[in-house]
Each structure stands twice: as structure tokens, then as C-alpha cells.
Design an enzyme around this catalytic site. Structure first.
Site: not given
Ligand code: F6P
Length: 327
Positions: A75, A106, A129, A133
């Protein structure tokens, strides 16, 4: 329209089962249409820092069945800045890449939308994803696998819940969307499902449980992580107070929902999307996400795709279904 010769492909945001199948399809379609394909590592982070690798037929052999993403993902905060996107553009020019396929959710498409508008650079997106959504596709890559992972896990929880006459509150992912909770909850025969789109609230849950059948020995409540109740542990605290006679346990499924071999549905969806994305770029498309609606492939502008779930998805009919089935 300038003829595209070199395309780049990246995965960004949270990984999702089926991303590898999508990468494979992009590479193979690229080769089929006589294009060079470059893999970009760690999403927009690798794009900014020039972390590029050549992809050929062999580099995507034996990956269709693997979870995660061979290109890795991240990210990227830097890509949110104009400066970061400028660096990314310079890297693409330096490596003679003239179009991009981005696979993500998104956040990925928000960045892609800014980038393609700022630099008039061709970008097509693939919905990857577990959250499902996005607007413009019935299903995203990874969703089917994730809900099946939840169902397998909760079936196991049901066995122990039934043996001990317990009530389990199980929290599932989805960020601010309740679609993982909704479908998996129906799939496991949950007594109640809490999703942000429905606002049942903890009091609504108490009422539902109080008015439900008393002769059930096990009860499963599925809570979407994004629901206003603030997570399964909070719900657990309230229920322990209101139903002192119940033996209550909480389970947060977490990242197991993002791993594992993709289901056949996800592999096929990803394969179809990957080929469609390359064909879209070759035909001059840009600024759009590939999707599948009623079995047809279609393209949706990024700024529309990121408007979150289709209202249709969590219509009152779905919620009524949950209520009827939990009797
Ligand atoms: O968008 C995918 C997702 O798994 C969401 O369901 C969750 O809120 C988020 O990513 C968790 O992100 P990370 O792995 O960065 O904690």
C-alpha cells in the site's frame, strides 16, 4: 492512437487469491498479441522505484493454483502524492512501457485514476480484492475463495459450538463492506449477521437472539469487521452481560481469509479479466476497470468502480433471506 508495444503489470493493495492467475493471463495475452510484458514488483512502490522484471511464458508457469501474488504487493503512501506519481511516470518512460495493467481494489483504482488523468497514460484495472466492494462487476477476484475459507473455518467452529452448547461470535474481513459476512453467513447457516449496510446494531442483535428459538444448542453470529458495533469482542462483552446463561466465545478469523489456493471460480474469473484487460489496452481503452456482469465482460470508469458496493448487493431482499433462514 499510438500502437502499444510494452505493457507493465502490477498488483497493489491487499493481496487476493487469484491474483497470480490474473498475472498469468495478462502475460500470456500480452505474448499472444505480440507485446512485451514487464512485471512491476510491490505495486506502486516498485513502480516509483523502478523495480521491474521481464516476464515471459515461463515466468508465469505453475502459478495459476497459488495464492498471494508473485509480483508482491504494497500500500503505497508515496503514490498518493503528485511527486510520487511523477516519479512513477518517469520510470515508465525510462523503461519504454506504454500501458499498464493494475490489479487491486479501490485504493489501487483511486491511484490509477489520478495517474491516467494527470499523464494521459493508458491504464486498465482488474478487480482483485476479497472484499467484493467494487461497482461494475458481480464478483471481484478473491471473493469466492475468501468466502469459502470463511465457510470452512466456521463449519469447524460449528462442530465445537454444537458439542459445548455455545454461542460463537465470528468476525470476518471486508473493511467497510459487509459482503464477505453476508454470503458466508448465509453459507454457514448463521443465526444472525451484522453488516454495516444493515445497521442492526447490538440491540437489534439482542432482540433477534432473545426472540429466536431456544432449543438450538449452538448459535453462530457473523460480524463484519466494518460494522458499527466495533468488532466481535465488543459484541461478546454486551452479549455476556445480557445473556448470562449463554456460554459465549469470540473468534476473529483475520488474514487466513486472504490466503490459500484460489477456487476454480476465481481462477477462471481472473483468467478472463486478464485477457480482456490486454485486449482493452490494445483496442485503445484506458481509465477503466474490467468486470463481469451477468456473465458478460464490461468496462467501468475507475471513478465509478470505486463508488463501493452496488446498492443492489445488500438489498432488503438479502436481509429478509437471512431472517427467514435463521428461524
Ligand atoms: O481489502 C482487503 C482487506 O483484507 C480488508 O478486508 C481488510 O480490512 C484489509 O484488507 C486489511 O489490510 P491489511 O492486511 O493491510 O491489514
Amino acid at each position: 492512437m499510438t500502437k502499444i508495444k510494452n505493457i507493465g503489470v502490477l498488483t497493489s493493495g491487499g493481496d487476493a487469491p487469484g491474483m497470480n492467475a490474473a498475472i498469468r493471463a495478462v502475460v500470456r495475452a500480452g505474448i499472444y498479441y505480440d507485446l512485451n510484458v514487464t512485471g512491476i514488483l510491490r505495486g506502486y512502490e516498485g513502480l516509483i522505484h523502478g523495480d521491474f522484471i521481464d516476464m515471459d511464458r515461463k515466468s508465469v508457469a505453475n502459478i495459476i493454483q497459488r495464492g498471494g501474488t508473485i509480483l508482491k504487493t504494497a500500500r503505497s503512501d508515496e503514490f498518493r502524492t503528485a511527486e510520487g506519481r511523477k516519479k512513477a511516470f518517469e520510470q515508465l518512460k525510462k523503461h519504454h512501457i506504454d500501458a499498464l495493467v493494475v490489479i487491486g481494489g479501490d485504493g489501487t483504482f483511486t491511484g490509477a485514476n489520478l495517474f491516467t488523468n494527470e499523464y494521459d497514460f493508458p491504464v486498465v484495472g482488474l478487480p482483485g480484492t476479497i472484499d467484493n466492494d467494487l461497482v461494475g462487476t458481480d464478483f471481484t477476484i478473491g471473493y469466492d475463495t475468501a468466502i469459502n475459507t470463511v465457510v470452512h473455518a466456521v463449519d469447524k467452529i460449528r462442530d465445537t459450538a454444537e458439542s459445548h452448547d455455545r454461542l460463537f461470535i465470528v468476525e470476518v474481513m471486508g473493511r467497510d463492506s459487509g459482503l464477505i459476512a453476508l454470503r458466508s453467513g448465509i453459507g454457514v447457516g448463521a443465526e444472525a449477521i451484522l453488516i454495516p449496510e444493515a445497521n442492526m446494531g447490538v440491540e437489534g442483535l439482542v432482540t433477534r437472539l432473545a426472540s429466536g428459538r431456544k432449543d438450538k444448542s449452538s448459535k453462530i453470529v457473523i460480524v463484519a469487521e466494518g460494522d458499527e458495533v466495533g468488532g466481535a469482542f465488543n459484541v461478546g462483552e454486551v452479549l455476556k452481560e445480557r445473556f448470562p446463561a449463554y456460554d459465549i466465545r469470540v473468534s476473529v478469523l483475520g488474514h487466513i481469509q486472504r490466503g490459500g489456493k484460489p477456487s476454480c471460480m476465481d481462477r477462471v474469473l481472473a483468467s478472463r479479466f486478464g485477457v480482456a484487460a490486454v485486449e482493452g489496452l490494445v483496442n485503445g481503452r484506458s481509465g477503466e476497470m474490467v468486470g463481469q456482469v451477468n456473465r458478460e465482460i464490461l468496462f467501468t470508469p475507475f471513478d465509478h468502480a470505486i463508488k463501493h458496493i452496488d446498492a443492489e448487493e445488500v438489498s432488503p431482499a438479502w436481509l429478509k433471506l437471512v431472517e427467514i433462514l435463521s428461524l
